[in-house]
Scaffold this motif. Structure first.
Motif, PDB file in Angstrom:
ATOM      1  N   PRO A  64       0.822  -1.212   0.000  1.00  0.00           N
ATOM      2  CA  PRO A  64       0.000   0.000   0.000  1.00  0.00           C
ATOM      3  C   PRO A  64       0.857   1.263   0.000  1.00  0.00           C
ATOM      4  O   PRO A  64       1.792   1.396   0.787  1.00  0.00           O
ATOM      5  CB  PRO A  64      -0.800  -0.118   1.301  1.00  0.00           C
ATOM      6  CG  PRO A  64      -0.746  -1.565   1.669  1.00  0.00           C
ATOM      7  CD  PRO A  64       0.572  -2.047   1.186  1.00  0.00           C
ATOM      8  N   GLY A  65       0.550   2.193  -0.899  1.00  0.00           N
ATOM      9  CA  GLY A  65       1.275   3.451  -0.939  1.00  0.00           C
ATOM     10  C   GLY A  65       2.684   3.300  -1.484  1.00  0.00           C
ATOM     11  O   GLY A  65       2.992   2.388  -2.252  1.00  0.00           O
ATOM     12  N   ASP A 114       6.569   4.330  -5.736  1.00  0.00           N
ATOM     13  CA  ASP A 114       5.548   3.293  -5.594  1.00  0.00           C
ATOM     14  C   ASP A 114       5.738   2.291  -6.723  1.00  0.00           C
ATOM     15  O   ASP A 114       5.621   2.643  -7.903  1.00  0.00           O
ATOM     16  CB  ASP A 114       4.159   3.925  -5.657  1.00  0.00           C
ATOM     17  CG  ASP A 114       3.023   2.934  -5.408  1.00  0.00           C
ATOM     18  OD1 ASP A 114       3.286   1.719  -5.402  1.00  0.00           O
ATOM     19  OD2 ASP A 114       1.879   3.391  -5.230  1.00  0.00           O
ATOM     20  N   ASN A 134       8.026  -0.908   2.210  1.00  0.00           N
ATOM     21  CA  ASN A 134       7.262  -2.157   2.132  1.00  0.00           C
ATOM     22  C   ASN A 134       8.182  -3.300   1.700  1.00  0.00           C
ATOM     23  O   ASN A 134       8.835  -3.212   0.654  1.00  0.00           O
ATOM     24  CB  ASN A 134       6.110  -2.031   1.129  1.00  0.00           C
ATOM     25  CG  ASN A 134       4.967  -1.194   1.670  1.00  0.00           C
ATOM     26  OD1 ASN A 134       4.591  -1.318   2.831  1.00  0.00           O
ATOM     27  ND2 ASN A 134       4.400  -0.331   0.839  1.00  0.00           N
ATOM     28  N   GLN A 163      -3.150  -3.741   6.201  1.00  0.00           N
ATOM     29  CA  GLN A 163      -2.574  -2.401   6.171  1.00  0.00           C
ATOM     30  C   GLN A 163      -3.558  -1.372   5.624  1.00  0.00           C
ATOM     31  O   GLN A 163      -4.314  -1.668   4.690  1.00  0.00           O
ATOM     32  CB  GLN A 163      -1.331  -2.381   5.277  1.00  0.00           C
ATOM     33  CG  GLN A 163      -0.038  -2.814   5.946  1.00  0.00           C
ATOM     34  CD  GLN A 163       1.124  -2.745   4.973  1.00  0.00           C
ATOM     35  OE1 GLN A 163       1.453  -3.738   4.330  1.00  0.00           O
ATOM     36  NE2 GLN A 163       1.730  -1.583   4.864  1.00  0.00           N
ATOM     37  N   THR A 175      -4.141   2.127   3.405  1.00  0.00           N
ATOM     38  CA  THR A 175      -3.533   2.614   2.177  1.00  0.00           C
ATOM     39  C   THR A 175      -3.685   4.125   2.095  1.00  0.00           C
ATOM     40  O   THR A 175      -4.785   4.658   2.217  1.00  0.00           O
ATOM     41  CB  THR A 175      -4.183   1.987   0.930  1.00  0.00           C
ATOM     42  OG1 THR A 175      -3.990   0.573   0.948  1.00  0.00           O
ATOM     43  CG2 THR A 175      -3.572   2.558  -0.342  1.00  0.00           C
ATOM     44  N   ASP A 195      -3.000   7.056  -0.624  1.00  0.00           N
ATOM     45  CA  ASP A 195      -2.754   7.214  -2.061  1.00  0.00           C
ATOM     46  C   ASP A 195      -2.954   8.674  -2.437  1.00  0.00           C
ATOM     47  O   ASP A 195      -4.049   9.226  -2.269  1.00  0.00           O
ATOM     48  CB  ASP A 195      -3.713   6.323  -2.863  1.00  0.00           C
ATOM     49  CG  ASP A 195      -3.527   6.498  -4.362  1.00  0.00           C
ATOM     50  OD1 ASP A 195      -2.371   6.655  -4.797  1.00  0.00           O
ATOM     51  OD2 ASP A 195      -4.537   6.486  -5.096  1.00  0.00           O
ATOM     52  N   SER A 208       1.069   3.264   6.306  1.00  0.00           N
ATOM     53  CA  SER A 208       1.121   3.541   4.868  1.00  0.00           C
ATOM     54  C   SER A 208       1.447   5.007   4.664  1.00  0.00           C
ATOM     55  O   SER A 208       1.095   5.863   5.481  1.00  0.00           O
ATOM     56  CB  SER A 208      -0.207   3.199   4.194  1.00  0.00           C
ATOM     57  OG  SER A 208      -0.148   3.438   2.792  1.00  0.00           O
ATOM     58  N   ASP A 238       2.474   8.073   1.285  1.00  0.00           N
ATOM     59  CA  ASP A 238       2.613   8.350  -0.140  1.00  0.00           C
ATOM     60  C   ASP A 238       3.102   9.782  -0.316  1.00  0.00           C
ATOM     61  O   ASP A 238       3.065  10.592   0.619  1.00  0.00           O
ATOM     62  CB  ASP A 238       1.289   8.138  -0.878  1.00  0.00           C
ATOM     63  CG  ASP A 238       1.474   7.834  -2.361  1.00  0.00           C
ATOM     64  OD1 ASP A 238       2.632   7.622  -2.789  1.00  0.00           O
ATOM     65  OD2 ASP A 238       0.472   7.795  -3.097  1.00  0.00           O
TER      66      ASP A 238
END
Length: 341
Positions: free
Chosen positions: A85-86, A178, A238, A247, A249, A251, A334, A336
């Motif tokens: 995730p992310g 990512d 990750n 988990q 996420t 984004d 997570s 991003d």
């Protein structure tokens, strides 16, 4: 003590001893192929191992290895990097922002990032947004000018001198990547690069004014054709054994009108998230998500019991880096990062 008994005792202790902790950083130099212009002081590739050693927004770290013009460095890991995730990994170069830079920009020398699961390397797609050159020597570029290219974001985390989390680009800096952005790469589609089993990361110096991005546009940076990037570290967010189906996420992406959107989801529902751990930053400046909602900078786009999408409103008039992270009540994490042009 009988030597055979002693040997058996040592063997038993070895079997019972806990395994050495795996590092979430690059731990091995696979190869180093420097280009021209590397000073002896910055020619040790092992400097890029074991975590970032940044020194702040306005400080270019010196615990780095120089790639040289067009040079490259391939790093190995204790862990197997996995698409989760992310964002999945962070590349730390050593850009820095001049205090008087208006609009905010950094001295940056850019890097292509490639990954491999033991065979060929797939290169992350890139999108340069810093404008058409040529530029004057040592020009500053916007924090968000380089999408899919490492650099531009300074490094705050230092594994030796501070407690800033080096696995969270929201607070640590560096450029996050990512692996999902490689899903349509021909090598991935052909099964030659496995995004759930990445073992090597290769960093290739981008020659300013000569190399091009994935759209065929010429990439310009502060070093031009004679300068080259300096690598501080690579962190892994990750990896196999850590990625979990429970988990959350985070984004960050843009909609059809190029407006930034922050999507947060959790398979166990939004009530499984710890709101106190929601961190948001712009150009590494921490922001209160509650105040952003109150000011209308964040507005609700959509929501379900498992997810929420927030729109980031307004424009800063220049490119910037937006980052966010969150944990659930069990500590699953997570994060991003988004380059906003």
């Amino acid at each position: 003590m009988d030597s055979k008994i002693f040997a058996a005792l040592v063997a038993a202790i070895s079997l019972c001893a806990p395994a050495a902790a795996q590092e979430a950083f690059a731990t091995a130099v696979v190869d180093y192929l420097p280009g021209p212009g590397v000073l002896p002081t910055f020619a040790d590739p092992a400097t890029a191992l074991h975590g970032p050693r940044g020194c702040g927004i306005s400080c270019g770290a010196l615990d780095v290895v120089t790639l040289g013009v067009g040079g490259q460095l391939t790093l190995g890991f204790d862990v197997v990097i996995q698409d989760g995730p992310g964002a999945d990994l962070i590349v730390y170069e050593n850009p820095f922002q001049a205090d008087e830079a208006v609009p905010p920009g950094t001295f940056t020398e850019v890097v292509f990032v490639e990954v491999s699961s033991g065979g060929p390397f797939a290169r992350f797609p890139s999108d340069y947004g810093g404008g058409a050159g040529p530029f004057s020597p040592y020009a500053n570029f916007g924090w968000g000018a380089y999408d899919g290219l490492a650099s531009a974001v300074p490094t705050l985390a230092n594994v030796r001198t501070n407690t800033i989390d080096p696995l969270n680009p929201t607070v640590a800096g560096g450029t996050a990547f990512d692996l999902a952005h490689l899903a349509n790469d021909p090598l991935v589609l052909a099964g030659r690069v496995n995004l759930k089993a990445i073992t090597r990361v290769r960093l290739v110096d981008c020659v300013g004014g000569i190399d091009v991005d994935s759209n065929g546009d010429t990439i310009w940076d502060s070093g031009g054709s004679s300068g080259s990037a300096d690598i501080d570290a690579v962190s892994v967010i990750n990896y196999r054994g850590l990625v979990d189906s429970q988990q959350p996420t985070v984004d960050l992406h843009v909609d059809a009108q190029d407006r930034p959107l922050l999507s947060i989801s959790d398979p166990d529902g939004l009530l499984d998230l710890d709101p106190n751990t929601l961190l948001i930053s712009i150009n590494l400046v921490p922001l209160s998500w509650i105040e952003l909602l109150q000011l209308g900078v964040l507005t609700l786009e959509s929501a379900t019991p498992e997810s929420v999408v927030l729109r980031v409103n307004g424009s800063l008039g220049h490119s910037y880096v937006l980052a966010a992270s969150i944990e659930d009540l069990d500590g699953h994490f997570s994060t991003d990062q988004l380059m906003v042009k």
